[in-house]
Structure formats: C-alpha cells, structure tokens
Scaffold this motif. Structure first.
Motif, PDB file in Angstrom:
ATOM      1  N   ILE A  84      14.328  17.988 -35.714  1.00 53.22           N
ATOM      2  CA  ILE A  84      14.322  18.135 -34.194  1.00 53.22           C
ATOM      3  C   ILE A  84      15.097  19.299 -33.327  1.00 53.22           C
ATOM      4  N   VAL A  85      16.027  18.635 -34.198  1.00 49.50           N
ATOM      5  CA  VAL A  85      16.942  20.120 -32.614  1.00 49.50           C
ATOM      6  C   VAL A  85      17.143  21.298 -33.276  1.00 49.50           C
ATOM      7  N   ASP A  86      17.026  22.018 -34.453  1.00 46.90           N
ATOM      8  CA  ASP A  86      16.344  22.969 -34.739  1.00 46.90           C
ATOM      9  C   ASP A  86      15.289  23.828 -33.618  1.00 46.90           C
ATOM     10  N   LEU A  87      14.085  23.048 -33.993  1.00 51.23           N
ATOM     11  CA  LEU A  87      13.107  23.339 -32.421  1.00 51.23           C
ATOM     12  C   LEU A  87      13.469  23.359 -31.236  1.00 51.23           C
ATOM     13  N   TRP A  88      14.676  22.633 -31.027  1.00 49.26           N
ATOM     14  CA  TRP A  88      15.244  22.565 -29.402  1.00 49.26           C
ATOM     15  C   TRP A  88      16.043  23.722 -28.386  1.00 49.26           C
ATOM     16  N   VAL A  89      16.185  23.989 -30.141  1.00 47.79           N
ATOM     17  CA  VAL A  89      17.370  25.407 -29.848  1.00 47.79           C
ATOM     18  C   VAL A  89      16.053  26.584 -29.839  1.00 47.79           C
ATOM     19  N   ARG A  90      15.542  26.536 -30.731  1.00 47.71           N
ATOM     20  CA  ARG A  90      14.209  26.991 -30.399  1.00 47.71           C
ATOM     21  C   ARG A  90      13.440  27.264 -28.687  1.00 47.71           C
ATOM     22  N   LEU A  91      13.341  26.120 -28.552  1.00 47.84           N
ATOM     23  CA  LEU A  91      12.276  26.312 -26.944  1.00 47.84           C
ATOM     24  C   LEU A  91      14.402  26.643 -25.571  1.00 47.84           C
ATOM     25  N   ALA A  92      15.373  26.267 -26.285  1.00 45.37           N
ATOM     26  CA  ALA A  92      16.128  26.647 -25.600  1.00 45.37           C
ATOM     27  C   ALA A  92      15.838  27.608 -24.989  1.00 45.37           C
ATOM     28  N   GLU A  93      16.216  29.101 -26.500  1.00 50.51           N
ATOM     29  CA  GLU A  93      16.254  30.140 -26.202  1.00 50.51           C
ATOM     30  C   GLU A  93      14.979  30.955 -25.726  1.00 50.51           C
ATOM     31  N   SER A  94      13.284  30.673 -25.985  1.00 49.10           N
ATOM     32  CA  SER A  94      13.028  30.857 -25.683  1.00 49.10           C
ATOM     33  C   SER A  94      12.993  30.608 -23.706  1.00 49.10           C
ATOM     34  N   GLN A  95      13.454  29.647 -23.800  1.00 48.42           N
ATOM     35  CA  GLN A  95      12.956  29.597 -22.169  1.00 48.42           C
ATOM     36  C   GLN A  95      13.964  30.486 -21.371  1.00 48.42           C
TER      37      GLN A  95
END
Length: 155
Positions: free
Chosen positions: A14-25
């Motif tokens: 989940i943390v890895d996915l959150w990092v991807r979310l933040a980077e995409s935003q």
C-alpha cells in the motif's frame, strides 16, 4: 476482482502504491513528494490498517488498488459528521474496469457505517479525469483551495 480489508502484511505494498499516487499527482500540480514521504505515509497506513480503515482491490491475489478513510475529528465542532476518503488509487493498467468505483463505493459504505453524514475527498484541480470520475459518482465542489507563489508580480 475482490475488495478486502487490508492487513499488516499489505502495508508495504500500500505504501508503494501511495508513493506512485503521490508521484503521479505531481504532474497535476501537487507539491507532495512520493518517496521522501514514505516513512510518514507508512505510519499513517499502519494506523488506518489497525483501525480497519483501508480496503484493497485484488486481482489474482495481487493488490491493484486501495482506498483509505477516516472520520474527521478536527479541532472544531461541526454540524455534520464528515467521512473523509483520504486516498484512492488504482494501478493505471487496471483503470476503467470498475475497480475505482468499487473501492469508492466500499469506502462510502464504511464511512456511513462509522456514522458519517457527509462524505468528502480531494482531487487536484488540474486532474480532470479524477474530477470527472468523482462528479460521475455524485461529488460536487464544496470548498475551493486557492494558492499562488510567494514570488510573483502581484506582491
């Protein structure tokens, strides 16, 4: 596709996915760094997992998305109990398959059961696809955040 309650075994994913979310935003104007916030985000994810406020979307036992929720317990008394959908993310390859809608519906139900009267979430103003998705789900602007750089020609 299955929606499940996240466990401690799911935290790192989940943390890895959150990092991807933040980077995409960041492409939409977000000031958040992804990887630099990994430790802080991990603490929040652990808190939400312990409280059973994280749901994951799985395909073939692989986590392809998540949503985190909380009840607003700010410093101020309010006339409504606000349920907040903090983050929702689906891996790009799995978008437009109803997974985001199912995660959102699950989050809304979870918050209703927790006593929320109204539901709130945020999207970057420049992220038109996210804003269209939320509008299609019945969300409308409630409060608009405005910002400007400190160095500009209007100061």
């Amino acid at each position: 596709m299955e929606i499940a309650t996240a466990s401690m075994d799911d935290v790192d994913t989940i943390v890895d996915l959150w990092v991807r979310l933040a980077e995409s935003q960041r492409a939409h104007g977000s000031h958040l760094f992804g990887d630099r916030n990994r430790t802080a985000v991990r603490e929040t994810v652990v808190q939400r997992v312990v409280a059973e406020n994280v749901r994951i979307a799985c395909i073939d036992q692989h986590i392809v998305g998540f949503v985190m929720v909380t009840i607003d317990s700010g410093r101020y008394e309010q006339d409504e109990t606000r349920g907040i959908i903090e983050n929702i993310f689906v891996e790009p390859v799995h978008r437009n398959q109803g997974i985001g809608s199912e995660l959102l519906y699950t989050a809304e139900e979870l918050l209703r059961q927790a006593g929320a009267d109204i539901l709130a979430l945020e999207a970057m103003a420049d992220n038109e696809s996210a804003r269209q998705f939320y509008r299609a789900q019945g969300y409308a602007p409630h409060r608009i955040e405005l910002e400007k750089p400190t160095e500009n020609d209007t100061l």
